[in-house]
Design a protein around this motif. Structure first.
Motif, PDB file in Angstrom:
ATOM      1  N   ILE A   1       0.257  -2.414 -14.353  1.00 50.86           N
ATOM      2  CA  ILE A   1       0.817  -2.223 -13.016  1.00 50.86           C
ATOM      3  C   ILE A   1       1.582  -0.909 -12.968  1.00 50.86           C
ATOM      4  CG2 ILE A   1       2.537  -3.106 -11.389  1.00 50.86           C
ATOM      5  CD1 ILE A   1       1.777  -5.938 -12.371  1.00 50.86           C
ATOM      6  N   LYS A   2       2.414  -0.690 -13.974  1.00 55.28           N
ATOM      7  CA  LYS A   2       3.190   0.548 -14.032  1.00 55.28           C
ATOM      8  C   LYS A   2       2.281   1.758 -14.208  1.00 55.28           C
ATOM      9  CE  LYS A   2       7.075   2.723 -13.971  1.00 55.28           C
ATOM     10  NZ  LYS A   2       7.982   2.697 -12.817  1.00 55.28           N
ATOM     11  N   PHE A   3       1.173   1.586 -14.913  1.00 56.43           N
ATOM     12  CA  PHE A   3       0.239   2.682 -15.128  1.00 56.43           C
ATOM     13  C   PHE A   3      -0.307   3.193 -13.805  1.00 56.43           C
ATOM     14  CE2 PHE A   3      -4.001   4.421 -16.097  1.00 56.43           C
ATOM     15  CZ  PHE A   3      -3.660   5.352 -17.064  1.00 56.43           C
ATOM     16  N   PHE A   4      -0.679   2.281 -12.922  1.00 52.01           N
ATOM     17  CA  PHE A   4      -1.224   2.697 -11.632  1.00 52.01           C
ATOM     18  C   PHE A   4      -0.143   3.291 -10.733  1.00 52.01           C
ATOM     19  CE2 PHE A   4      -4.931   0.513 -13.026  1.00 52.01           C
ATOM     20  CZ  PHE A   4      -5.984   1.033 -12.272  1.00 52.01           C
ATOM     21  N   ILE A   5       1.073   2.774 -10.829  1.00 52.51           N
ATOM     22  CA  ILE A   5       2.191   3.390 -10.103  1.00 52.51           C
ATOM     23  C   ILE A   5       2.373   4.833 -10.568  1.00 52.51           C
ATOM     24  CG2 ILE A   5       4.692   3.347  -9.738  1.00 52.51           C
ATOM     25  CD1 ILE A   5       4.580   0.313 -10.018  1.00 52.51           C
ATOM     26  N   SER A   6       2.296   5.028 -11.876  1.00 54.16           N
ATOM     27  CA  SER A   6       2.529   6.351 -12.459  1.00 54.16           C
ATOM     28  C   SER A   6       1.441   7.349 -12.094  1.00 54.16           C
ATOM     29  CB  SER A   6       2.634   6.230 -13.990  1.00 54.16           C
ATOM     30  OG  SER A   6       3.690   5.379 -14.338  1.00 54.16           O
ATOM     31  N   ILE A   7       0.197   6.876 -12.000  1.00 55.62           N
ATOM     32  CA  ILE A   7      -0.883   7.775 -11.581  1.00 55.62           C
ATOM     33  C   ILE A   7      -0.588   8.320 -10.188  1.00 55.62           C
ATOM     34  CG2 ILE A   7      -3.329   7.922 -10.964  1.00 55.62           C
ATOM     35  CD1 ILE A   7      -3.905   5.845 -13.103  1.00 55.62           C
ATOM     36  N   ALA A   8      -0.159   7.430  -9.295  1.00 57.59           N
ATOM     37  CA  ALA A   8       0.165   7.854  -7.927  1.00 57.59           C
ATOM     38  C   ALA A   8       1.319   8.845  -7.921  1.00 57.59           C
ATOM     39  CB  ALA A   8       0.508   6.635  -7.078  1.00 57.59           C
ATOM     40  N   GLN A   9       2.353   8.568  -8.725  1.00 57.44           N
ATOM     41  CA  GLN A   9       3.508   9.462  -8.769  1.00 57.44           C
ATOM     42  C   GLN A   9       3.156  10.797  -9.425  1.00 57.44           C
ATOM     43  OE1 GLN A   9       6.331   6.848 -10.714  1.00 57.44           O
ATOM     44  NE2 GLN A   9       7.144   6.137  -8.759  1.00 57.44           N
ATOM     45  N   LEU A  10       2.242  10.765 -10.394  1.00 54.98           N
ATOM     46  CA  LEU A  10       1.782  12.001 -11.016  1.00 54.98           C
ATOM     47  C   LEU A  10       1.066  12.890 -10.002  1.00 54.98           C
ATOM     48  CD1 LEU A  10       1.282  13.618 -13.706  1.00 54.98           C
ATOM     49  CD2 LEU A  10      -0.889  12.383 -13.858  1.00 54.98           C
ATOM     50  N   LEU A  11       0.305  12.269  -9.128  1.00 54.83           N
ATOM     51  CA  LEU A  11      -0.470  13.010  -8.137  1.00 54.83           C
ATOM     52  C   LEU A  11       0.331  13.370  -6.887  1.00 54.83           C
ATOM     53  CD1 LEU A  11      -3.833  11.009  -8.318  1.00 54.83           C
ATOM     54  CD2 LEU A  11      -3.340  13.246  -9.318  1.00 54.83           C
ATOM     55  N   MET A  12       1.546  12.823  -6.762  1.00 53.71           N
ATOM     56  CA  MET A  12       2.334  13.047  -5.552  1.00 53.71           C
ATOM     57  C   MET A  12       2.522  14.522  -5.198  1.00 53.71           C
ATOM     58  SD  MET A  12       3.905  11.663  -2.994  1.00 53.71           S
ATOM     59  CE  MET A  12       4.190   9.958  -3.447  1.00 53.71           C
ATOM     60  N   PRO A  13       2.924  15.400  -6.152  1.00 49.12           N
ATOM     61  CA  PRO A  13       3.056  16.819  -5.791  1.00 49.12           C
ATOM     62  C   PRO A  13       1.747  17.432  -5.307  1.00 49.12           C
ATOM     63  CG  PRO A  13       4.172  16.368  -7.868  1.00 49.12           C
ATOM     64  CD  PRO A  13       3.358  15.145  -7.532  1.00 49.12           C
ATOM     65  N   PHE A  14       0.643  16.970  -5.851  1.00 48.44           N
ATOM     66  CA  PHE A  14      -0.655  17.494  -5.423  1.00 48.44           C
ATOM     67  C   PHE A  14      -1.009  16.992  -4.027  1.00 48.44           C
ATOM     68  CE2 PHE A  14      -0.662  17.333 -10.078  1.00 48.44           C
ATOM     69  CZ  PHE A  14      -0.951  18.666 -10.366  1.00 48.44           C
ATOM     70  N   PHE A  15      -0.688  15.738  -3.726  1.00 46.66           N
ATOM     71  CA  PHE A  15      -0.891  15.210  -2.380  1.00 46.66           C
ATOM     72  C   PHE A  15      -0.067  16.018  -1.374  1.00 46.66           C
ATOM     73  CE2 PHE A  15      -1.713  10.751  -4.290  1.00 46.66           C
ATOM     74  CZ  PHE A  15      -3.049  11.063  -4.476  1.00 46.66           C
ATOM     75  N   LEU A  16       1.183  16.298  -1.743  1.00 47.17           N
ATOM     76  CA  LEU A  16       2.049  17.089  -0.863  1.00 47.17           C
ATOM     77  C   LEU A  16       1.515  18.511  -0.715  1.00 47.17           C
ATOM     78  CD1 LEU A  16       5.555  15.905  -2.158  1.00 47.17           C
ATOM     79  CD2 LEU A  16       4.384  15.177  -0.072  1.00 47.17           C
ATOM     80  N   GLY A  17       0.966  19.048  -1.816  1.00 51.56           N
ATOM     81  CA  GLY A  17       0.380  20.382  -1.768  1.00 51.56           C
ATOM     82  C   GLY A  17      -0.819  20.448  -0.839  1.00 51.56           C
ATOM     83  N   ILE A  18      -1.632  19.381  -0.830  1.00 47.12           N
ATOM     84  CA  ILE A  18      -2.777  19.322   0.084  1.00 47.12           C
ATOM     85  C   ILE A  18      -2.301  19.331   1.527  1.00 47.12           C
ATOM     86  CG2 ILE A  18      -4.658  17.844   0.911  1.00 47.12           C
ATOM     87  CD1 ILE A  18      -5.025  16.934  -2.014  1.00 47.12           C
TER      88      ILE A  18
END
Length: 395
Positions: free
Chosen positions: A138-155
């Motif tokens: 569960i935490k792994f999938f949360i972390s993937i989203a948080q890892l990608l957050m700056p990239f989502f914001l960059g898009i």
């Protein structure tokens, strides 16, 4: 594990990918600045108070979310959680003022409660041979989203879209996952469908001081990563001198550390009892927090983000939940509620306090609470073997 439940497990884990966006969107500096302007607060730390409302929503709903999960089944709780999350994401995106945002955040907390009390037991029931690994997923999938957050914001920035497009997309995604959950198979578990109320379940449970300490670790472990997640970027910008356009990279380092911990711990947990990590990881967090507070440079903030991500957000809360589920196998939904109530109480009280403090003071508070967590974990470790033996005898 029965392979027919693999699609169900994937749906449950993907819900937490969306949750990863939901629980970190309000901590992003650029989003905080945008929302502060949209709500007319003039103070970005005021957005932290809205993040605290997530904890209030969890506190309101957890006393009955767990027993409902045990009584009505995991599917119903997942559907309630997904529906509430849709309202949260839409509410944050379109909130004209802080009052509407607060109500939306409370609903987001309610969503989190129902997903937690359904998903933690459900994945443990699906991957029953490795409950610690199941909950850490569960935490792994949360972390993937948080890892990608700056990239989502960059898009969003690169395409000239509002940063608030992100919660809208997340709301649509979790609505689709909720629809898929209607048809997904879930394991039939003895006792589910016959659960009593939270109070009745607690009357029949045999708690010890060590059990209470484990539940309190839900508070301390949450404080460590939530205080960092919501206030570290402000510390990095205001105290350590990180540029505004670079400070969001702390999120990437944090998430990378979390993912590294989940992989490493998943390997180690087969050889080392998961209860041992409840001491080791918080102790690492204490040392790192002290270094960040004392050194105060951009480099130490980036290193600190990775280490805190590894040691604080790398599954401590999930492992504590798995441990108490092992100790109380007949009331998994209810006992998960207790740990999450402690976590939510932390989320509400500590973030509310942090909203009125300086970034430096928040780091100090984080150190103190994490030290308390280390002491609690040491106490649990000394007595864990006897507790588990008693639990097996009662089962």
């Amino acid at each position: 594990m029965n392979k027919k439940y693999l699609p169900s497990a994937l749906i449950l884990y993907l819900n937490y990918f969306i949750h990863g966006i939901g629980c970190s969107i309000l901590s992003q500096q650029v989003v905080k600045e945008l929302l502060a302007e949209q709500w007319g607060t003039g103070d970005i730390m005021g957005v932290t108070a809205i993040a605290a409302a997530l904890g209030l929503g969890r506190l309101i709903s957890l006393p009955f979310a767990g027993p409902l999960s045990d009584k009505l089944g995991r599917r119903i709780s997942v559907l309630i959680g997904c529906t509430s999350y849709v309202i949260f994401f839409v509410g944050i995106a379109f909130s004209p003022n802080i009052t509407v945002a607060y109500v939306a955040a409370v609903l987001g907390g309610i969503a989190n409660s129902f997903l937690d009390t359904a998903t933690y037991p459900a994945v443990a029931e699906i991957i029953y041979k490795y409950t610690g690994i199941a909950t850490m997923g569960i935490k792994f999938f949360i972390s993937i989203a948080q890892l990608l957050m700056p990239f989502f914001l960059g898009i969003c920035a690169g395409t000239k879209m509002s940063y608030l497009t992100l919660p809208l997309v997340a709301g649509i995604a979790i609505a689709i996952l909720g629809a898929l959950a209607i048809f997904a198979p879930f394991p039939k578990v003895e006792g589910v469908g016959k659960s009593e109320s939270l109070i009745n379940n607690l009357k029949n449970a045999h708690f010890s001081a060590e059990s209470v300490a484990l539940i309190l670790i839900g508070f301390t472990s949450t404080a460590t990563f939530q205080l960092w997640l919501n206030c570290a970027q402000t510390f990095g910008k205001e105290i350590a001198g990180i540029a505004s356009d670079q400070v969001s990279m702390m999120q990437t380092y944090y998430s990378a550390g979390t993912m590294a911990a989940l992989v490493v711990t998943s390997l180690l947990i087969m050889k080392v009892k998961q209860v041992r990590f409840l001491v080791i990881y918080p102790l690492i967090s204490v040392i790192m927090l002290a270094l960040v507070y004392l050194v105060r440079t951009p480099q130490i903030c980036y290193i600190g983000a990775f280490v805190i991500g590894y040691s604080a957000a790398g599954g401590v809360l999930q492992m504590a939940t798995a441990v108490v589920n092992d100790l109380f196998p007949k009331i998994k939904g209810t006992i998960t509620s207790l740990v999450m109530i402690a976590s939510s109480l932390c989320n509400y009280t500590i973030l509310t306090a942090a909203a009125k403090m300086t970034a430096e003071s928040v780091i100090v508070m984080n150190i103190i609470i994490t030290v308390i967590g280390v002491i609690l974990a040491l106490f649990v470790n000394v007595r864990y073997g006897k507790l588990l033996k008693n639990s097996n005898q009662e089962a």
